[in-house]
Design an enzyme around this catalytic site. Sequence first.
Site, PDB file in Angstrom:
ATOM      1  N   PRO A 130       0.830  -1.213   0.000  1.00 47.02           N
ATOM      2  CA  PRO A 130       0.000   0.000   0.000  1.00 47.02           C
ATOM      3  C   PRO A 130       0.863   1.262   0.000  1.00 47.02           C
ATOM      4  O   PRO A 130       1.906   1.302   0.656  1.00 47.02           O
ATOM      5  CB  PRO A 130      -0.792  -0.110   1.305  1.00 47.02           C
ATOM      6  CG  PRO A 130      -0.791  -1.548   1.649  1.00 47.02           C
ATOM      7  CD  PRO A 130       0.492  -2.112   1.118  1.00 47.02           C
ATOM      8  N   LEU A 182       4.207   1.867   5.132  1.00 50.57           N
ATOM      9  CA  LEU A 182       4.868   0.560   5.002  1.00 50.57           C
ATOM     10  C   LEU A 182       6.173   0.648   4.196  1.00 50.57           C
ATOM     11  O   LEU A 182       6.782  -0.376   3.875  1.00 50.57           O
ATOM     12  CB  LEU A 182       3.925  -0.467   4.364  1.00 50.57           C
ATOM     13  CG  LEU A 182       2.624  -0.746   5.138  1.00 50.57           C
ATOM     14  CD1 LEU A 182       1.835  -1.845   4.467  1.00 50.57           C
ATOM     15  CD2 LEU A 182       2.900  -1.123   6.588  1.00 50.57           C
ATOM     16  N   GLY A 183       6.576   1.828   3.865  1.00 51.04           N
ATOM     17  CA  GLY A 183       7.873   1.994   3.194  1.00 51.04           C
ATOM     18  C   GLY A 183       7.849   1.580   1.736  1.00 51.04           C
ATOM     19  O   GLY A 183       8.846   1.063   1.224  1.00 51.04           O
ATOM     20  N   ALA A 220      11.124   0.536  -0.813  1.00 51.31           N
ATOM     21  CA  ALA A 220      11.206  -0.832  -1.342  1.00 51.31           C
ATOM     22  C   ALA A 220      11.335  -0.802  -2.865  1.00 51.31           C
ATOM     23  O   ALA A 220      12.152  -1.528  -3.448  1.00 51.31           O
ATOM     24  CB  ALA A 220       9.975  -1.634  -0.914  1.00 51.31           C
ATOM     25  N   ASP A 256      13.361   3.326   6.452  1.00 53.87           N
ATOM     26  CA  ASP A 256      12.797   2.601   5.308  1.00 53.87           C
ATOM     27  C   ASP A 256      13.876   2.073   4.363  1.00 53.87           C
ATOM     28  O   ASP A 256      13.852   0.895   3.996  1.00 53.87           O
ATOM     29  CB  ASP A 256      11.790   3.479   4.543  1.00 53.87           C
ATOM     30  CG  ASP A 256      10.536   3.761   5.352  1.00 53.87           C
ATOM     31  OD1 ASP A 256      10.532   3.451   6.557  1.00 53.87           O
ATOM     32  OD2 ASP A 256       9.567   4.289   4.792  1.00 53.87           O
TER      33      ASP A 256
END
Length: 327
Positions: free
Chosen positions: A107, A112-113, A117, A158
């Site tokens: 998301p 959530l980073g 990513a 992150d």
Amino acid sequence: MGVVASAPAKVILFGEHFVVYGEPAIVLAIDTRAYAKIENRDDERLCLHSSNLNLSAYFEDGTFKVEQGNTREARMKFEPIRLAAERVLEMYGKHVGLNIEINSTVPVAAGLGSSAAVVAAVTAAAATLLSVKISKQDIFQITFEAEKIVHGTPSGIDPAISTFGGALLFQMDTGFKPLDVKMDIPLVIGDTGVERLTRVQVEKVRQVREKYPQVVEPMMFAAREIVLRAIDAIKKNDMNTLGDLMNINHALLYGLGVSDESLEWLINAARKAGAFGAKLTGAGGGGCMIALANDERLEQVLEAMKRAGGRTFTARKTDEGVRIEGA
Ligand code: PMV
């Protein structure tokens, strides 16, 4: 021929916001990954496509052209990726065109980073495609630099977790320390779908702290104690204690004003359905929450959170940081 790489998303298990004022935080890489596929091109264009965001654009000779989606959004999402690709091209020593295809189920703007990513995966895939020797430390540095475009002055949590994976203890003055976590930490993640800006939530906390310093100071102390006790609970494989600590940590965050109705619905639903504990994760004000449950209860917690209006999925810690999936 192309190269595919992936990198994990993250959750902050304990310590968000307090970490800004020097307290420790525990961060886990989770088995939800962002994927990047990179191919050579015959021209010098840097073409980017994100299938989940429905965005396509390219950079060429200092121009930016959007082929699909909103220009502002495409620029915001693609600029960090371009920076990472450019850094790898500098290491390669000459400019060549690339097709970059992003595929991520993480998301977005939910804590959530996802951006880190994606950038870590792009960096690794580009380096492998061009046979540029790159270390994980280089990938971390490039991803960190790219994150600064997104977040201004990020803590580096992150980029570190999507590059190295596993679990990290993070503190402003000492940086990252890998945490040896043998315990399985089965989580249900609930995305409220409410997008928020980390910077706005951080500012909220700053104001509360400024207005009520004597009230907030003991909360900082409590947050530190929670992290120390959580490390102990993880060592002892003690789910009950870990759940209690999550609930207390959430109460502190609620007190600082960074929870909201959408998060409270999901957190209450998770607790009622038998989770050991639940809390918001990341900056709050929307975004995601996490619930801890054992395998027997995981499904019923997930269903309850879904009924309460969340987009839900289960996640587990992963030790796998950025990795090449295949060529
Ligand atoms: O941006 P998020 O949602 O992953 O979380 C940020 C964590 C904060 O502690 C709120 C801010 C920070 O820079 O550490």
